[in-house]
Design a protein around this motif. Structure first.
Motif, PDB file in Angstrom:
ATOM      1  N   GLU A   1      90.301 127.565 -51.729  1.00 37.81           N
ATOM      2  CA  GLU A   1      90.758 127.771 -53.712  1.00 37.81           C
ATOM      3  C   GLU A   1      89.167 127.128 -54.090  1.00 37.81           C
ATOM      4  OE1 GLU A   1      94.416 127.332 -53.840  1.00 37.81           O
ATOM      5  OE2 GLU A   1      95.475 129.099 -53.028  1.00 37.81           O
ATOM      6  N   ASP A   2      88.327 127.696 -53.169  1.00 42.14           N
ATOM      7  CA  ASP A   2      87.041 126.438 -53.283  1.00 42.14           C
ATOM      8  C   ASP A   2      85.910 127.790 -54.119  1.00 42.14           C
ATOM      9  OD1 ASP A   2      84.664 124.826 -53.840  1.00 42.14           O
ATOM     10  OD2 ASP A   2      86.012 123.194 -53.278  1.00 42.14           O
ATOM     11  N   GLU A   3      84.996 127.960 -54.941  1.00 40.82           N
ATOM     12  CA  GLU A   3      84.348 128.647 -54.870  1.00 40.82           C
ATOM     13  C   GLU A   3      82.908 127.773 -54.038  1.00 40.82           C
ATOM     14  OE1 GLU A   3      83.295 130.660 -58.726  1.00 40.82           O
ATOM     15  OE2 GLU A   3      85.279 130.684 -59.576  1.00 40.82           O
ATOM     16  N   ILE A   4      82.634 127.126 -54.593  1.00 36.22           N
ATOM     17  CA  ILE A   4      81.512 126.529 -54.504  1.00 36.22           C
ATOM     18  C   ILE A   4      81.118 126.450 -52.125  1.00 36.22           C
ATOM     19  CG2 ILE A   4      80.300 124.048 -53.938  1.00 36.22           C
ATOM     20  CD1 ILE A   4      80.876 123.898 -56.622  1.00 36.22           C
ATOM     21  N   VAL A   5      82.314 126.204 -51.945  1.00 34.06           N
ATOM     22  CA  VAL A   5      82.855 125.974 -50.666  1.00 34.06           C
ATOM     23  C   VAL A   5      82.486 127.082 -49.796  1.00 34.06           C
ATOM     24  CG1 VAL A   5      84.442 124.931 -48.772  1.00 34.06           C
ATOM     25  CG2 VAL A   5      83.990 123.572 -50.524  1.00 34.06           C
ATOM     26  N   SER A   6      83.574 127.922 -50.650  1.00 37.85           N
ATOM     27  CA  SER A   6      83.573 129.274 -49.653  1.00 37.85           C
ATOM     28  C   SER A   6      82.072 130.095 -50.114  1.00 37.85           C
ATOM     29  CB  SER A   6      84.190 130.303 -50.688  1.00 37.85           C
ATOM     30  OG  SER A   6      85.633 129.979 -50.886  1.00 37.85           O
ATOM     31  N   GLU A   7      80.799 129.433 -50.652  1.00 39.33           N
ATOM     32  CA  GLU A   7      80.087 130.002 -50.819  1.00 39.33           C
ATOM     33  C   GLU A   7      79.046 129.599 -50.411  1.00 39.33           C
ATOM     34  OE1 GLU A   7      78.398 129.657 -54.387  1.00 39.33           O
ATOM     35  OE2 GLU A   7      79.088 130.863 -55.929  1.00 39.33           O
ATOM     36  N   GLU A   8      79.313 128.089 -49.663  1.00 36.63           N
ATOM     37  CA  GLU A   8      78.854 127.512 -48.522  1.00 36.63           C
ATOM     38  C   GLU A   8      78.683 128.129 -47.220  1.00 36.63           C
ATOM     39  OE1 GLU A   8      79.712 123.420 -48.718  1.00 36.63           O
ATOM     40  OE2 GLU A   8      78.093 123.369 -50.888  1.00 36.63           O
ATOM     41  N   ILE A   9      80.754 128.392 -46.902  1.00 33.60           N
ATOM     42  CA  ILE A   9      80.856 128.874 -45.786  1.00 33.60           C
ATOM     43  C   ILE A   9      80.293 129.972 -45.899  1.00 33.60           C
ATOM     44  CG2 ILE A   9      82.510 129.573 -44.200  1.00 33.60           C
ATOM     45  CD1 ILE A   9      83.978 127.512 -45.875  1.00 33.60           C
TER      46      ILE A   9
END
Length: 193
Positions: A41-49
């Motif tokens: 539920e975190d866009e930045i973390v999801s983009e990084e992963i």
């Protein structure tokens, strides 16, 4: 159903080529992001992963190309790989929170708590900053070891490198941190545990 028009093109493409990898990337980018976001539920973390996952696929394209891919294999593979990376991320966040809690409780036992909390906060920020300055492979090995809690053998197996390479990368990271944390008077034992 998710971008199903492109599945057959991906399964028939050679991911060793830029065109084949691009087809895979374009077809499944949103799907992988969605899988990651549904857990973090975190866009930045999801983009990084998501970015890290596709980078790894590009790095391992020769090995992956040799596998036989059935219909929906890429979708299943990417889903499992994304979930695995998300779990690693969540596990490292949990360990970090536990570690910070433990250190905070130790700080509470001593005098000058406010001063020590400020010191610890600055130290934690500096360690995070320095970790991000490490070369990519060194950073990855260090984080898998320290944040992910993996053994050297587990890291070597996951990254397809030797145990000795893992040891060298961890030593390199610890030396770099030690050198750059001299102002904090961190004992050698504190950075190597």
């Amino acid at each position: 159903m998710f971008l199903s028009r492109k599945k057959d093109n991906v399964n028939k493409s050679d991911i060793r080529t830029k065109e084949g990898f691009s087809a895979l990337y374009v077809t499944y980018l949103d799907y992988v992001f969605y899988v990651c976001y549904s857990y973090t539920e975190d866009e930045i973390v999801s983009e990084e992963i998501t970015s890290e996952l596709f980078s790894k696929i590009w790095e391992r394209r020769e090995d992956l190309h040799q596998q036989t891919w059935e219909k929906d294999s890429w979708k299943n593979y990417l889903s499992k790989a994304a979930k695995h990376r998300v779990y690693d991320y969540l596990r490292s966040k949990k360990r970090e929170a536990m570690h910070l809690s433990k250190v905070a409780s130790e700080v509470d036992k001593n005098d000058n708590t406010t001063e020590k909390e400020i010191f610890f906060s600055e130290l934690a920020e500096q360690v995070s900053y320095l970790t991000n300055q490490l070369p990519p492979r060194c950073k990855e090995v260090y984080q898998l070891s320290r944040d992910g809690g993996l053994s050297n053998k587990e890291i070597a197996k996951r990254l397809l490198i030797s145990d000795n390479a893992v040891k060298k990368q961890i030593a390199k990271a610890l030396n770099y941190l030690r050198e750059n944390l001299e102002d904090y008077k961190v004992p050698k034992r504190a950075t190597s545990t």
